[in-house]
Each structure stands twice: as structure tokens, then as C-alpha cells.
Scaffold this active site. Structure first.
Site, PDB file in Angstrom:
ATOM      1  N   HIS A  90       0.808  -1.218   0.000  1.00  0.00           N
ATOM      2  CA  HIS A  90       0.000   0.000   0.000  1.00  0.00           C
ATOM      3  C   HIS A  90       0.841   1.268   0.000  1.00  0.00           C
ATOM      4  CE1 HIS A  90      -3.686  -2.205   0.382  1.00  0.00           C
ATOM      5  NE2 HIS A  90      -3.353  -2.734   1.543  1.00  0.00           N
ATOM      6  N   ARG A 134       7.179  -5.250   3.286  1.00  0.00           N
ATOM      7  CA  ARG A 134       5.850  -5.848   3.137  1.00  0.00           C
ATOM      8  C   ARG A 134       5.620  -5.933   1.629  1.00  0.00           C
ATOM      9  NH1 ARG A 134       0.180  -4.668   4.685  1.00  0.00           N
ATOM     10  NH2 ARG A 134       0.437  -2.514   4.062  1.00  0.00           N
ATOM     11  N   SER A 190      -6.202  -2.961  10.744  1.00  0.00           N
ATOM     12  CA  SER A 190      -7.295  -2.324  10.000  1.00  0.00           C
ATOM     13  C   SER A 190      -8.147  -3.372   9.286  1.00  0.00           C
ATOM     14  CB  SER A 190      -6.740  -1.315   8.996  1.00  0.00           C
ATOM     15  OG  SER A 190      -6.107  -0.245   9.658  1.00  0.00           O
ATOM     16  N   ASP A 191      -7.490  -4.243   8.530  1.00  0.00           N
ATOM     17  CA  ASP A 191      -8.230  -5.282   7.814  1.00  0.00           C
ATOM     18  C   ASP A 191      -8.838  -6.297   8.781  1.00  0.00           C
ATOM     19  OD1 ASP A 191      -8.023  -4.476   5.134  1.00  0.00           O
ATOM     20  OD2 ASP A 191      -5.980  -5.225   4.999  1.00  0.00           O
TER      21      ASP A 191
END
Length: 254
Positions: free
Chosen positions: A46, A73, A173-174
Site C-alpha cells: 500500500h 511488506r 485495519s483489515d
């Protein structure tokens, strides 16, 4: 510390603190590494970093010269981005959207040279950091599976048991969305979310692997470590840039 030192530290479940980078700004990344975090994560999923940005970010972390290691990541659980990040000199990878033990094994295999895995031998920068011997490279490479979906939560015990996996990493968050939240900070699911966070830490401890989590602040990171998490990442460069700029503006305007 060296990549091997860092890997050994996580495998021994020793407390470790890191930071998250989303911006392609190597001078800023170097300053963050100089602050003394144990690791700095470059967000290739992201974040605003392409392959060159990840390479430059890893160079900046190394330039700090204080033993902070760089993790990436990666964008997906796929051998190509995993191998590219490791070839660029990452000490390890955080792999998103791991739902099953099979997913975890696929990530481990992508990060290991044959016969332990399927990583193509082309160490480039990695050879400067951890040497050209495949078995030594494997021993110094960290592989962390993200727990961030309902399926991943349901299968967390099997994921933690995947041979070769260094640990797991909570994407809060997810995960909050996965347990029914309408948005990533929805307080209506606090109780369910907190239960999931506790379950993940207990499961990792029982399996003898490291459990990590992303946090919004140093205070939250300290609390998660006290609750049994092995490592915690503090916020991100973009969030802190906005927060500090806004706080100074508020002071000026009274």
C-alpha cells in the site's frame, strides 16, 4: 545487528520495535533508521514505493549504520516480489493475505533456496549482507505471514505451525473489518477485535513463533508487547508527517 541476529532474535521471541515507511523518500527513511528502531518496514503493498524505491529505501536504512534492519511488506504472496525484495537486501518479508497453512508454506518456499524452497539463486545485494551460501541465507531470512482476514484468523493455529515460518503479523485495519467492523477503527467491534488480538498472541506463543502487530503509537506498541506480542511497529512516516505538521499549525493559530 546483522540480519542473522535479527532473525535469531525473532525466533527467540525477544521484544523488538520497528517503524513503517510508505513514502519513497530515502533521506527521510535514513533519518528514521537513525532514530534506533530495531527494524524499518518498507510498504510495497500500500506504500508509494516501486521496486527502485524499495531498493533505495533499503540502501538508506543500511546507510544509517546503526544495525537497524530493513524488512519489506511485499505486494502479494508470490515468488517474484518476495524474491525481488530479498535480492534487494531485505532482511525479511511480511507477506499479506495469508489465509491458510498452505499460503504460509508458499511464502516460506518463495523465500528459501532449494532444496528448502524455490527461490531463484541471484542474491545481488543480498549476497553483500548475508553471504552467498544458500543455507546461510535461509537461516538469516525472516518470513512473516499477515493475519488480517476472517479465514486467516480461523486458521491462525495451522498458519503458526507452518514449517519455516518465523512468525505472524497482525494487520489491525483489515482484521477489524474481518470481524465485522464497518470501517477500520469501528468501536462497535472493540470486544470482538480485542478477543481476536489476544487469541493470535496466545496461539503464536503456544506454537513458539513470533507474533507482531501494527500500532498507532508508542504507547499502544508498549501495551501490545506487554500483552504477549513479540514485536510491534509504530505508526508510519506519512501519518506522523501529517500529525506533526497539523500540531504546529494549531499552535501558530492558537
Amino acid at each position: 545487528m546483522t540480519s542473522k541476529d535479527f532473525a535469531d532474535r525473532l525466533r527467540a521471541r525477544q521484544p523488538t520495535v520497528g517503524y513503517w515507511v510508505t513514502l519513497d523518500a530515502p533521506p527521510a527513511t535514513e533519518r528514521i533508521a537513525l532514530a534506533g528502531y530495531d527494524y524499518v518496514v518498507l510498504d510495497g503493498q500500500h506504500g508509494l514505493l516501486d521496486a527502485r524505491g524499495i531498493l533505495d529505501g533499503l540502501l538508506a536504512i543500511d546507510a544509517a549504520g546503526n544495525g537497524t534492519v530493513g524488512l519489506v511488506r511485499v505486494e502479494a504472496n508470490n515468488a517474484t516480489p518476495i524474491g525481488r525484495a530479498l535480492d534487494a537486501g531485505a532482511a525479511g518479508v511480511i507477506v499479506p493475505l495469508v489465509d491458510t497453512a498452505e499460503d504460509a508454506l508458499r511464502a516460506v518456499e518463495a523465500a528459501r533456496y532449494p532444496p528448502a524452497g524455490i527461490r531463484s539463486y541471484g542474491p545481488t545485494r543480498a549476497g553483500l549482507r548475508i553471504g552467498p551460501v544458500p543455507a546461510e541465507a535461509d537461516a538469516a531470512t525472516v518470513v512473516l505471514a499477515m493475519i488480517e482476514t476472517r479465514q486467516g484468523l480461523e486458521n491462525v493455529a495451522a498458519i503458526c505451525a507452518a514449517p519455516g515460518l518465523t512468525g505472524i503479523y497482525v494487520g489491525p485495519s483489515d482484521l477489524r473489518l474481518a470481524v465485522g467492523g464497518k470501517y477500520p477503527s469501528d468501536p462497535d467491534v472493540d470486544e470482538t477485535f480485542d478477543g481476536a488480538i489476544e487469541l493470535i498472541a496466545r496461539t503464536a506463543a503456544a506454537a513458539g513463533v513470533a507474533a507482531g502487530i501494527h500500532t498507532r503509537s508508542g504507547e499502544e506498541a508498549r501495551r501490545r508487547l506487554s500483552e504477549g506480542y513479540t514485536f510491534a511497529t509504530v505508526s508510519s512516516d506519512l501519518d506522523h508527517l501529517q500529525a506533526v505538521a497539523a500540531s504546529h499549525l494549531a499552535v501558530v493559530r492558537g
